[in-house]
Design an enzyme around this catalytic site. Structure first.
Site, PDB file in Angstrom:
ATOM      1  CG  ASP A  75       9.504  -9.934 -18.958  1.00 20.07           C
ATOM      2  OD1 ASP A  75       9.398  -8.771 -17.990  1.00 20.07           O
ATOM      3  OD2 ASP A  75      10.415  -9.818 -19.457  1.00 20.07           O
ATOM      4  N   GLY A  99     -11.157  -2.827   3.516  1.00 17.26           N
ATOM      5  CA  GLY A  99      -9.961  -2.409   2.578  1.00 17.26           C
ATOM      6  C   GLY A  99      -8.627  -3.288   2.558  1.00 17.26           C
ATOM      7  N   PRO A 100      -7.955  -2.989   1.477  1.00 11.89           N
ATOM      8  CG  PRO A 100      -6.915  -2.713  -0.690  1.00 11.89           C
ATOM      9  CD  PRO A 100      -8.267  -2.230   0.506  1.00 11.89           C
ATOM     10  CD  GLU A 149      14.695  -4.400 -19.121  1.00  7.88           C
ATOM     11  OE1 GLU A 149      13.431  -3.871 -19.071  1.00  7.88           O
ATOM     12  OE2 GLU A 149      14.826  -5.356 -18.415  1.00  7.88           O
ATOM     13  CG  HIS A 188      10.398  -5.313 -21.883  1.00 16.58           C
ATOM     14  ND1 HIS A 188       9.376  -6.322 -22.160  1.00 16.58           N
ATOM     15  CD2 HIS A 188      11.069  -5.703 -20.926  1.00 16.58           C
ATOM     16  CE1 HIS A 188       9.619  -7.228 -21.301  1.00 16.58           C
ATOM     17  NE2 HIS A 188      10.830  -7.320 -20.741  1.00 16.58           N
ATOM     18  CB  THR A 223      -6.323   1.628   2.473  1.00 14.21           C
ATOM     19  OG1 THR A 223      -7.065   0.587   3.274  1.00 14.21           O
ATOM     20  CG2 THR A 223      -5.742   0.878   1.205  1.00 14.21           C
ATOM     21  N   GLY A 224      -5.136   3.003   5.297  1.00 15.93           N
ATOM     22  CA  GLY A 224      -5.406   3.993   6.484  1.00 15.93           C
ATOM     23  C   GLY A 224      -6.631   3.648   7.409  1.00 15.93           C
TER      24      GLY A 224
HETATM   25  P1  ADP Z   1      -4.495  -0.284   7.766  1.00 16.82           P
HETATM   26  O1  ADP Z   1      -5.020  -0.013   9.076  1.00 16.82           O
HETATM   27  O2  ADP Z   1      -5.641   0.215   6.715  1.00 16.82           O
HETATM   28  O3  ADP Z   1      -3.751  -1.524   7.472  1.00 16.82           O
HETATM   29  P2  ADP Z   1      -2.902   2.032   8.402  1.00 16.82           P
HETATM   30  O4  ADP Z   1      -4.053   2.946   8.946  1.00 16.82           O
HETATM   31  O5  ADP Z   1      -2.387   1.248   9.678  1.00 16.82           O
HETATM   32  O6  ADP Z   1      -3.506   1.148   7.624  1.00 16.82           O
HETATM   33  O7  ADP Z   1      -1.960   2.854   7.627  1.00 16.82           O
HETATM   34  C1  ADP Z   1      -0.747   2.901   7.970  1.00 16.82           C
HETATM   35  C2  ADP Z   1      -0.081   4.124   7.487  1.00 16.82           C
HETATM   36  O8  ADP Z   1      -0.114   4.629   6.207  1.00 16.82           O
HETATM   37  C3  ADP Z   1      -0.452   5.348   8.178  1.00 16.82           C
HETATM   38  O9  ADP Z   1      -0.055   5.479   9.346  1.00 16.82           O
HETATM   39  C4  ADP Z   1      -0.352   6.536   7.363  1.00 16.82           C
HETATM   40  O10 ADP Z   1       1.011   7.043   7.705  1.00 16.82           O
HETATM   41  C5  ADP Z   1      -0.295   5.749   5.938  1.00 16.82           C
HETATM   42  N1  ADP Z   1      -1.464   6.233   5.319  1.00 16.82           N
HETATM   43  C6  ADP Z   1      -2.405   5.183   5.052  1.00 16.82           C
HETATM   44  N2  ADP Z   1      -3.632   5.533   4.445  1.00 16.82           N
HETATM   45  C7  ADP Z   1      -3.280   7.200   4.435  1.00 16.82           C
HETATM   46  C8  ADP Z   1      -4.032   8.177   4.097  1.00 16.82           C
HETATM   47  N3  ADP Z   1      -5.307   7.907   3.278  1.00 16.82           N
HETATM   48  N4  ADP Z   1      -3.575   9.200   4.160  1.00 16.82           N
HETATM   49  C9  ADP Z   1      -2.508   9.459   4.956  1.00 16.82           C
HETATM   50  N5  ADP Z   1      -1.725   8.457   5.460  1.00 16.82           N
HETATM   51  C10 ADP Z   1      -2.018   7.280   5.301  1.00 16.82           C
HETATM   52 ZN    ZN Z   2      11.550  -8.424 -19.178  1.00 15.15          ZN
END
Ligand code: ADP
Ligand code: ZN
Length: 609
Positions: free
Chosen positions: A503, A205-206, A427, A430, A209-210
């Protein structure tokens, strides 16, 4: 193991240099040093002293005689003289019972001599070697001296302390991981039936994203040790060191089973191997070692390897085959509900007012990752402290959303009245185009306070709900809104400014995507004219068509934008009174809300009926 050989070679070379240095030191320098305390003298002096009975020790060597003379006041001095043909020497020495003429001349000095000439230099060279290696290690940012020791940190449950509750949203990922947790809890249940769980799972994942959080949560839930290492830590200065680290990591993990091994950024070692000549030997060896280790260990023992990457397409296929990282767990950007949940999880860690509308914040942050949302809450808390409050309120969070999007307010930026006017009209341009098209998201906020990102003002639009698809009409409407700013400038000031650069960029991006990827063009059918390279990292695209087609694409992009631009100008000309009124209002207030905006827009409309 080409590279351990390299390392051994280095040690051998260094040892030889040290040894030669020590030998040279002993051969050339030591005698010089010794001589300083020894006085040269002649044979007759030796004989005189012998007659006077002052000599206490004598050492007869091949070509010289050393003797120690004790003077009346008790001082001792060593002399040396050349050896002469003197057959009676021994008798003469023997006749004086005080003289000690053994071979062990100055016995205790010999030990000292040995220390100085051998032990000290060796210690010196060992220290030098250490200092050198440390310097080198620092420069390379790696741990070159640890020679095959991986620095995988061991986190035991007490330290991670994360559970699935800490991970908001990501329900699909959690579901996939629950089975692994269960497996770690009681591997016997699976072993009995003969099933072995996947050895590895790949979190894809990007960034932000946890993924790391999910892995920690698995370890926390299963109450097992957590080994965490980043792929880049395997890439070492010496070829073979990374492989040694992999071996060591798995050895440690096997001893601590059941446990979780987490490899972050696995793409740094797991990149596709190619046959190119300048291939990275070290990385390939490390990857090979990883593959071997993954095959080698017993799947029933309870070592689960989780790896994270945001470039799954670049991974070596060998890594993804069954028995290795065969499970792919997506950690996508959170949707509306996910964002709301993540905001709430993080808001629990700070003191907030009770009536915070997290849904509104979640709607304003489409496309934000979990890490960004966590950051927004933290920014809000910081802002509350700055304004001397004890709890976070709605406006803190809203402001910090804008900080994340556009940067901090530049309160003391000096902008001339004329320029402010242009920005206000831009603005409102827009906003007005957005409000007058049915396929546009409602206007939420308009501001002309400059931001540190360079934005001089912006119009925020927020959709009511979550949107997963974009229709062609919506895309065209979006482009029209983007051209609305410039259109207003043209209509009111009959000139254009550089303020529309962002833009223009965005409008072009959408128009291009419509043609090359979404099949929304009038000329081309459903043809993929561009492919996305890194879907999780910015989504760069590369053209996949002939140069002639590329020209046609450019023409069509221009057509789309031109039409939208015309449309925007038409809308604004038709509503020029409102454009004036709203721009004046914005100029006065600097920031207006969507309601204020719609209020003025509708009031006028009603009045003119
Ligand atoms: P990755 O490893 O995907 O790059 P991390 O797990 O290191 O991302 O996430 C960084 C921080 O972002 C975590 O420590 C947390 O605080 C927050 N975070 C990311 N996703 C979530 C989630 N789904 N729920 C709660 N906190 C999240
Ligand atoms: Zn503009």
């Amino acid at each position: 193991m080409k590279n351990e050989k390299n390392f051994v070679k280095q040690i051998v070379i260094f040892s030889i240099i040290s040894l030669v240095s020590i030998l040279l030191f002993n051969a050339l320098l030591m005698p010089q040093l010794n001589k300083r305390s020894i006085k040269e003298t002649n044979y007759s002096f030796f004989l005189n002293q012998l007659d006077e009975g002052n000599i206490t020790q004598v050492k007869v060597e091949d070509s010289e005689i050393r003797f120690e003379v004790e003077t009346d006041d008790g001082n001792k001095q060593v002399y040396s003289t050349g050896r002469m043909y003197d057959p009676e020497l021994v008798d003469r020495l023997h006749s004086d019972k005080n003289i000690n003429f053994t071979e062990n001349f100055e016995e205790n000095n010999l030990l000292l001599e040995f220390l100085i000439s051998w032990v000290l230099p060796i210690i010196f060279f060992i220290v030098l070697w250490n200092v050198l290696m440390k310097g080198m290690t620092k420069k390379m940012g790696g741990n070159s001296m640890s020679f095959g020791k991986s620095n995988a940190k061991i986190y035991v449950k007490a330290q991670t302390g994360k559970t699935f509750e800490d991970v908001a949203g990501q329900d699909e990922a959690k579901e996939a991981l629950v089975e692994i947790v269960d497996f770690l809890h009681n591997p016997n249940k699976y072993a009995e039936i003969g099933a072995s769980l996947p050895k590895g799972a790949l979190l894809v994942g990007p960034p932000g994203t946890g993924k790391t959080l999910l892995a920690q949560a698995v370890a926390g839930e299963a109450n097992v040790p957590f080994f965490s290492i980043s792929g880049s830590e395997f890439v070492e200065m010496f070829v073979g060191m990374g492989a040694a680290k992999v071996r060591d990591l798995f050895k440690q993990a096997n001893e601590k089973a059941p446990c979780i091994v987490f490899i972050d950024e696995v793409d740094t070692i797991g990149k596709k191997r190619d046959g190119s000549l300048n291939g990275n030997d070290e990385r390939e060896q490390t990857l090979n070692q990883l593959l071997t280790e993954m095959d080698g260990f017993d799947g029933k023992k309870g070592v689960v390897i989780l790896a994270a990457t945001n470039r799954p397409e670049s991974l070596d296929p060998a890594l993804l085959r069954p028995g290795r990282f065969d499970r792919r767990i997506p950690a996508e950007l959170p949707d509306l509900a996910g964002r709301e949940a993540i905001l709430k999880v993080h808001a629990k860690k700070v003191k907030t007012e009770d009536n915070i509308d997290y849904n509104a914040i979640a709607r304003a942050t489409a496309g934000a990752s979990g890490a960004e949302l966590a950051n927004i809450i933290n920014e809000a808390a910081l802002r509350a402290v700055r304004s001397g409050r004890k709890v976070v309120n709605q406006s803190d969070i809203e402001e910090s959303v804008e900080v994340i999007i556009a940067g901090y307010q530049r309160k003391n930026a000096v902008i001339s009245q004329k320029e402010k006017e242009i920005i206000a009209y831009h603005e409102i341009g827009h906003a007005l185009v957005a409000a007058k098209q049915k396929d546009s998201a409602p206007v939420h906020k308009i501001t002309i306070i400059p931001r540190t990102s360079g934005a001089l003002g912006y119009t925020m639009q927020i959709d009511e709900g979550e949107k997963f698809l974009m229709t062609k009409d919506e895309a065209l409407a979006r482009i029209a809104v983007l051209t609305g700013g410039r259109s207003a400038e043209e209509i009111i000031f009959h000139s254009c400014t550089s303020g529309a650069s962002n833009d223009i960029e965005q409008a072009t991006k959408i128009a291009r995507a419509m043609i090359t990827r979404y099949g929304m063009s009038s000329k081309f059918d459903m043809i993929a004219l561009e492919t996305v390279a890194n879907q999780y990292l910015g989504g760069d695209t590369s053209l996949a068509c002939s140069a002639q087609t590329a020209t046609q694409i450019d023409e069509e992009v221009n057509d789309i934008i031109k039409k939208s631009h015309e449309k925007a100008k038409k809308i604004l000309t038709e509503n020029i009174d409102k454009l004036h009124e709203l721009a004046k209002f914005l100029l006065e207030k600097e920031t207006i809300t969507g309601e204020e905006f719609m209020g003025i827009l509708n009031k006028k409309a009603v009045a003119s009926l």
